[in-house]
Design a protein around this motif. Structure first.
Motif, PDB file in Angstrom:
ATOM      1  N   GLY A 164      21.088   4.715 -13.070  1.00  0.00           N
ATOM      2  CA  GLY A 164      19.835   4.048 -13.375  1.00  0.00           C
ATOM      3  C   GLY A 164      19.404   4.349 -14.791  1.00  0.00           C
ATOM      4  N   SER A 165      18.211   3.903 -15.148  1.00  0.00           N
ATOM      5  CA  SER A 165      17.655   4.130 -16.483  1.00  0.00           C
ATOM      6  C   SER A 165      16.406   4.985 -16.375  1.00  0.00           C
ATOM      7  N   SER A 166      16.171   5.800 -17.386  1.00  0.00           N
ATOM      8  CA  SER A 166      14.913   6.546 -17.389  1.00  0.00           C
ATOM      9  C   SER A 166      13.784   5.584 -17.728  1.00  0.00           C
ATOM     10  N   LEU A 167      12.580   5.943 -17.311  1.00  0.00           N
ATOM     11  CA  LEU A 167      11.437   5.105 -17.646  1.00  0.00           C
ATOM     12  C   LEU A 167      11.208   5.067 -19.156  1.00  0.00           C
ATOM     13  N   GLN A 168      11.610   6.138 -19.855  1.00  0.00           N
ATOM     14  CA  GLN A 168      11.493   6.138 -21.308  1.00  0.00           C
ATOM     15  C   GLN A 168      12.413   5.096 -21.928  1.00  0.00           C
ATOM     16  N   GLY A 194      10.648  -2.132 -24.497  1.00  0.00           N
ATOM     17  CA  GLY A 194       9.459  -2.954 -24.458  1.00  0.00           C
ATOM     18  C   GLY A 194       8.940  -3.271 -23.076  1.00  0.00           C
ATOM     19  N   LYS A 195       9.526  -2.644 -22.047  1.00  0.00           N
ATOM     20  CA  LYS A 195       9.104  -2.904 -20.676  1.00  0.00           C
ATOM     21  C   LYS A 195       7.806  -2.153 -20.367  1.00  0.00           C
ATOM     22  N   LEU A 196       6.767  -2.887 -19.927  1.00  0.00           N
ATOM     23  CA  LEU A 196       5.519  -2.285 -19.491  1.00  0.00           C
ATOM     24  C   LEU A 196       5.323  -2.550 -18.005  1.00  0.00           C
ATOM     25  N   CYS A 197       4.550  -1.690 -17.368  1.00  0.00           N
ATOM     26  CA  CYS A 197       4.309  -1.821 -15.931  1.00  0.00           C
ATOM     27  C   CYS A 197       3.021  -2.595 -15.666  1.00  0.00           C
ATOM     28  N   ILE A 199       5.210   3.304  -8.453  1.00  0.00           N
ATOM     29  CA  ILE A 199       5.823   4.481  -9.081  1.00  0.00           C
ATOM     30  C   ILE A 199       5.013   5.729  -8.760  1.00  0.00           C
ATOM     31  N   ALA A 200       3.678   5.600  -8.810  1.00  0.00           N
ATOM     32  CA  ALA A 200       2.810   6.748  -8.516  1.00  0.00           C
ATOM     33  C   ALA A 200       3.016   7.236  -7.091  1.00  0.00           C
ATOM     34  N   LEU A 255       3.146   4.113 -19.231  1.00  0.00           N
ATOM     35  CA  LEU A 255       3.850   2.963 -18.668  1.00  0.00           C
ATOM     36  C   LEU A 255       2.996   1.698 -18.703  1.00  0.00           C
ATOM     37  N   LEU A 256       1.702   1.860 -18.579  1.00  0.00           N
ATOM     38  CA  LEU A 256       0.790   0.710 -18.574  1.00  0.00           C
ATOM     39  C   LEU A 256       0.485   0.196 -19.974  1.00  0.00           C
ATOM     40  N   THR A 257       0.380   1.118 -20.937  1.00  0.00           N
ATOM     41  CA  THR A 257      -0.041   0.743 -22.294  1.00  0.00           C
ATOM     42  C   THR A 257       1.110   0.612 -23.284  1.00  0.00           C
ATOM     43  N   GLY A 258       2.204   1.304 -23.012  1.00  0.00           N
ATOM     44  CA  GLY A 258       3.293   1.348 -23.976  1.00  0.00           C
ATOM     45  C   GLY A 258       3.024   2.309 -25.111  1.00  0.00           C
TER      46      GLY A 258
END
Length: 451
Positions: free
Chosen positions: A103-107, A113-116, A124-125, A213-216
């Motif tokens: 898989g990929s890290s969230l970083q 450029g992926k935001l949640c 995720i929480a 993750l929400l703001t980037g």
């Protein structure tokens, strides 16, 4: 530098470098002993002259703790080994082998450029809170202390895994032992930068991660007002979720959620502010009394220093002396705990300073190291109380005494075991014997208890 295709321990073949920092390498490899060959993560630490003693301590702690964990969202411990200089290209190395999680890290996703969305962030929480509930409800609790996007793996099935336990701490072993601060600036709670991590500190890091993750925007780069992050206005969040994040990342411990289980309940049930005010948030009994302005200064120092994994706060002692003394503190604390466990099972303490006595105590340490001599002795009669003594060999070091006794903290209550570790006030001093009264255990006149 170890080489691609090199085989370690006649078993693990190195395939691809995933990380290469000073004294550390992380490789993707394969276990040639398995059929079919299993992919593994191999973390390596070189024993070089530049290595800080704390690095080896944290590396060994990670291996020790991972070996005891059993959770489907935490990579499994597979092996721990050491390499001699010849096999390690001129340096001795220590190796930790773990399960590989594809898989990929969230970083990595953030870097693309992926935001949640809020829905994704909540999912995720919830997954991370399930992992933290498992860790924090172990006995003793296990604190991750470095929860951030780069340490969270997200696979194609939208499953979350928590990795990199290099900063992990067993809460029961942390008291009065270290002045090493671990964590990452922006994600680490203020009290953690002072060295006082508790379960609520991991929750702060979770909140900081979700905000990223929400703001980037990395939390370290977000504007602050009155010590709180200012979330961009363009980010539209529901009132309940915004309030939940605000509580999770409150700089004051006593206003944060107390447990991961409580945070998960609040996330999914939408607890109102009135209900939160009446909840058990105020029951954080491990509050720190250090002035918050001091904590803020430490956080600022950490950010300026670009803390990434370890920040060692200077003290009056050299690193070498601190390392030697930390060994003694840990040994004496372990002897105390072993005495308490022994009393629970057999109704007495071990007070015989003989090979048979040490064997019965089974604390797994020697009676002498290069820095200290260790002994156990009785206090009082009939094995009612005991103490463990660590006498320094070098006059530059302090000595330590562990005092264990059977006391009733409240008059009339049932007696229970109580233990403290005492440190001499000055280097080179031999500790005066401790004391056990009817209600408490005490240090000798020339020493003080470690908290």
């Amino acid at each position: 530098m170890l080489r691609q295709e090199q085989i370690l321990q006649n078993r693990y073949q190195l395939q691809q470098v995933l990380g290469n920092n000073v004294n550390r390498q992380t490789w993707l490899g394969v276990d040639l002993s398995s059929e079919p060959h299993q992919q593994v993560i191999i973390k390596l630490l070189s024993f070089s002259p530049q290595m800080q003693w704390e690095e080896l301590k944290l590396f060994e702690r990670e291996a020790s703790v991972l070996k005891q964990l059993n959770h489907p969202k935490i990579p499994k411990y597979l092996n721990y080994f050491s390499l001699d200089k010849q096999a390690g290209d001129g340096l001795p190395w220590f190796g930790l082998v773990q399960e590989y999680i594809p898989g990929s890290s969230l970083q990595q996703l953030l870097n693309k450029g992926k935001l949640c969305t809020e829905i994704e962030a909540k999912d995720i929480a919830n997954q991370l809170l399930d992992i933290l509930i498992y860790l924090h409800e172990l006995s003793p609790p296990v604190l991750h202390r470095d929860l951030k996007p780069s340490n969270i793996i997200y696979n194609q099935n939208k499953q979350i895994y928590l990795v990199d336990f290099g900063a992990v701490q067993e809460k029961a072993k942390a008291e009065g032992v270290t002045f090493t601060v671990v964590g990452t600036a922006g994600y680490a709670a203020p009290e953690q930068l002072w060295g006082g991590a508790i379960p609520a500190s991991d929750l702060f890091s979770l909140g900081a991660t979700l905000i990223h993750l929400l703001t980037g925007i990395s939390p370290a780069d977000l504007p602050q007002q009155k010590m709180r992050w200012q979330i961009p206005d363009k980010l539209s969040l529901s009132a309940n979720f915004s309030q939940w994040l605000s509580i999770l990342t409150d700089p004051a411990i006593e206003r944060r959620f107390n447990t991961a289980r409580q945070a998960k309940t609040a996330l999914n049930n939408g607890i109102s502010s009135e209900e939160i005010a009446d909840s058990d948030l105020q029951k954080n009994t491990e509050k720190l009394t250090t002035p918050f302005g001091f904590l803020f200064c430490l956080q600022l120092v950490a950010i300026l220093a670009s803390v990434s994994s370890i920040l060692v706060i200077p003290r009056f002692l050299s690193q070498a002396e601190k390392g030697k003394q930390a060994e003694s503190k840990q040994y004496v604390s372990s002897m105390n705990k072993a005495q308490q466990a022994y009393y629970t099972e057999f109704g007495t303490f071990v007070t015989e300073n003989t090979p048979e006595g040490w064997g019965s105590l089974a604390v797994g340490i020697k009676t002498q190291t290069s820095n200290y001599k260790y002994s156990i002795s009785p206090i009082g009669k009939n094995g009612v109380n005991a103490f463990a003594d660590a006498s320094q060999i070098s006059k530059a070091l302090k000595s330590y005494t562990g005092v264990v006794g059977l006391v009733a903290p409240v008059p009339g209550a049932d007696k229970t075991t109580q233990a403290i570790v005492c440190e001499t006030n000055n280097a080179g001093e031999a500790p005066m014997p401790g004391e056990v009264t009817a209600t408490e255990v005490k240090c000798g006149s020339n020493s003080h208890p470690l908290r």
